[in-house]
Enzyme design. Structure first.
Site, mmCIF file in Angstrom:
data_model
loop_
_atom_site.group_PDB
_atom_site.id
_atom_site.type_symbol
_atom_site.label_atom_id
_atom_site.label_comp_id
_atom_site.label_asym_id
_atom_site.label_seq_id
_atom_site.Cartn_x
_atom_site.Cartn_y
_atom_site.Cartn_z
ATOM 1 N N CYS A 1 0.689 -1.235 0.008
ATOM 2 C CA CYS A 1 -0.055 0.265 0.001
ATOM 3 C C CYS A 1 0.932 1.441 -0.075
ATOM 4 O O CYS A 1 0.202 2.291 -0.531
ATOM 5 C CB CYS A 1 -0.838 0.239 1.368
ATOM 6 S SG CYS A 1 -2.162 -1.265 1.224
ATOM 7 N N HIS B 1 -8.975 3.375 -2.513
ATOM 8 C CA HIS B 1 -7.876 2.966 -2.304
ATOM 9 C C HIS B 1 -7.184 2.113 -3.200
ATOM 10 O O HIS B 1 -7.051 0.826 -2.894
ATOM 11 C CB HIS B 1 -7.796 2.309 -0.859
ATOM 12 C CG HIS B 1 -6.284 1.916 -0.270
ATOM 13 N ND1 HIS B 1 -5.319 2.549 -0.659
ATOM 14 C CD2 HIS B 1 -5.843 0.953 0.546
ATOM 15 C CE1 HIS B 1 -3.978 1.720 -0.056
ATOM 16 N NE2 HIS B 1 -4.654 0.774 0.697
ATOM 17 N N CYS C 1 -0.954 2.462 6.851
ATOM 18 C CA CYS C 1 -0.497 1.156 7.242
ATOM 19 C C CYS C 1 -0.208 0.475 6.065
ATOM 20 O O CYS C 1 -0.481 0.597 4.842
ATOM 21 C CB CYS C 1 -1.555 0.364 7.910
ATOM 22 S SG CYS C 1 -3.372 0.177 7.100
ATOM 23 N N GLY D 1 0.581 -3.714 4.305
ATOM 24 C CA GLY D 1 0.348 -5.174 4.430
ATOM 25 C C GLY D 1 1.529 -5.803 4.674
ATOM 26 O O GLY D 1 2.805 -5.456 4.602
#
Length: 396
Positions: free
Chosen positions: A92, A345, A376, A378
């Protein structure tokens, strides 16, 4: 060390992943090419040959978002063949890492001007497509099995912080939708969007000019009736999490004096950044240690931050951050124009969306000196970048 300026960021409208999404028949590399061309169109005083590198992130580096996409997108966008490019992956935080990596090159003196961004076509390439996780992750119990399913990690975060109820998550989601709809209405969201020509096999040609995921008019009552796909009687729903999306982002970064020499605006000045690792099964808590680390390195405290752009992968992840730092979930400094729960996103592209919005907010807020972009990541990480507002008037 030289000052690094965030000149400007742009993005495509974000689409819903899948056969019915606006980009179902659009290639991923064409999305990022559109972004690069738009950056050059908006800044004709920047000679293309002055661009020292092009960094493009993608989480699933295969198919039309593989093949060292930073280089191939640069060629497809018409940049001189002398301009190199590379691909990057930090899930991300791909675009965020594309920015911090090239910014380090600028500060060190290896670059003067770069383009950094990200693309994700989750309709064509779902997260995890084609991967083969080493069986030792589970056999040696290196991670909890839930660590590989992002929605389950969000449920784990609810378990770890029981004060973050589904009701609080739903309330945050409604607020995100309302703030985003208001920002669109007031023209705050829109100027950074790049129209993209699309084609549907049945409907023919179209033009994407606005984000597809937002659900204006979302209510608490409506969210309360949604299913919890990751756990029976869970707390994570399609309403309090970002969806699966397609889209691309890009930004011009430059050494500050070079930017002024070329007549480029200075939207923000980089102060510092940090990445941190956490237990993969609660990856959503990653922004907390990343922010603490970045603040410590910069000699700042959370009270110095006047604006927060926090990626809304899941509402619970944002709420965990806010609770840790004692910030109210309706604080107007936090995602004042809404966030990913509303607009989407597309994984590796989202970091530059956060930066683009913060830069535009800085221009309206000369009372604010510092802001952060944080997210955050992954497999158990977090990333935070601290920025300074060049329009800050506190020194006067």
């Amino acid at each position: 060390m030289r000052n690094v300026a965030f000149v400007e960021g742009v993005r495509t409208p974000f689409g819903k992943a899948g056969d019915k999404g606006i980009y179902a028949s659009t290639r991923a590399d064409d999305l990022i090419v559109k972004v690069i061309r738009e950056l050059l169109r908006r800044h004709p005083g920047l000679p293309p040959e002055r661009i020292d590198d092009v960094a493009v992130a993608a989480t699933t580096q295969t198919g039309d978002q593989g093949l060292t996409i930073g280089r191939t997108a640069a060629l497809l966008a018409g940049l001189p063949k002398s301009v190199p490019g590379f691909a990057i992956d930090r899930m991300c935080a791909g675009a965020m890492t594309a920015v911090t990596t090239t910014a380090g090159g600028i500060a060190f003196g290896a670059y003067d001007v770069v383009i950094a961004g990200g693309v994700e076509h989750m309709g064509r390439h779902p997260m995890g497509e084609g991967v083969d996780p080493n069986p030792r992750f589970l056999t040696d119990k290196l991670v909890d099995p839930s660590a590989l399913v992002m929605g389950q990690t969000a449920e784990n975060l609810h378990d770890r912080f029981p004060a973050i109820t589904r009701q609080r998550a739903d309330s945050f989601a409604v607020n995100s939708q309302e703030r985003f709809a208001d920002a669109v209405k007031r023209g705050r969201i829109g100027p950074e969007l790049v129209p993209v020509a699309t084609r549907h096999p049945e409907l023919g040609w179209g033009l994407a000019t606005e984000d597809e995921p937002p659900r204006p008019g979302t209510t608490l009552e409506g969210l309360a009736g949604l299913k919890t796909p990751f756990r029976p009687h869970g707390r994570v729903t399609a309403g309090n999490a970002a969806g699966l999306n397609d889209g691309a982002t890009g930004a011009i970064l430059a050494e500050e004096n070079t930017a002024r020499e070329l007549g480029l605006p200075v939207g923000m000045r980089l102060v510092g950044y940090a990445f941190a690792g956490v237990d993969p099964e609660v990856m959503g808590v990653g922004p907390v240690p990343a922010t603490e680390k970045a603040l410590a390195k910069a000699g700042l405290s959370i009270s110095d931050i006047g604006l927060f752009e926090i990626n809304e992968a899941f509402a619970v992840q944002v709420l965990a951050f806010l609770d840790h730092f004692g910030i109210d979930q309706e604080d107007p400094r936090v995602n004042p124009w809404g966030g990913a729960i509303a607009c989407g996103h597309p994984l590796a592209s989202s970091g530059v969306r956060l930066m683009t919005q913060l830069s535009r907010q800085f221009a309206e807020r000369p009372d604010v000196r510092y802001g952060i972009t944080t997210m955050c990541i992954g497999i158990g990480m977090g990333g935070t970048v601290i920025w300074e507002n060049p329009a800050w008037e506190g020194h006067k």
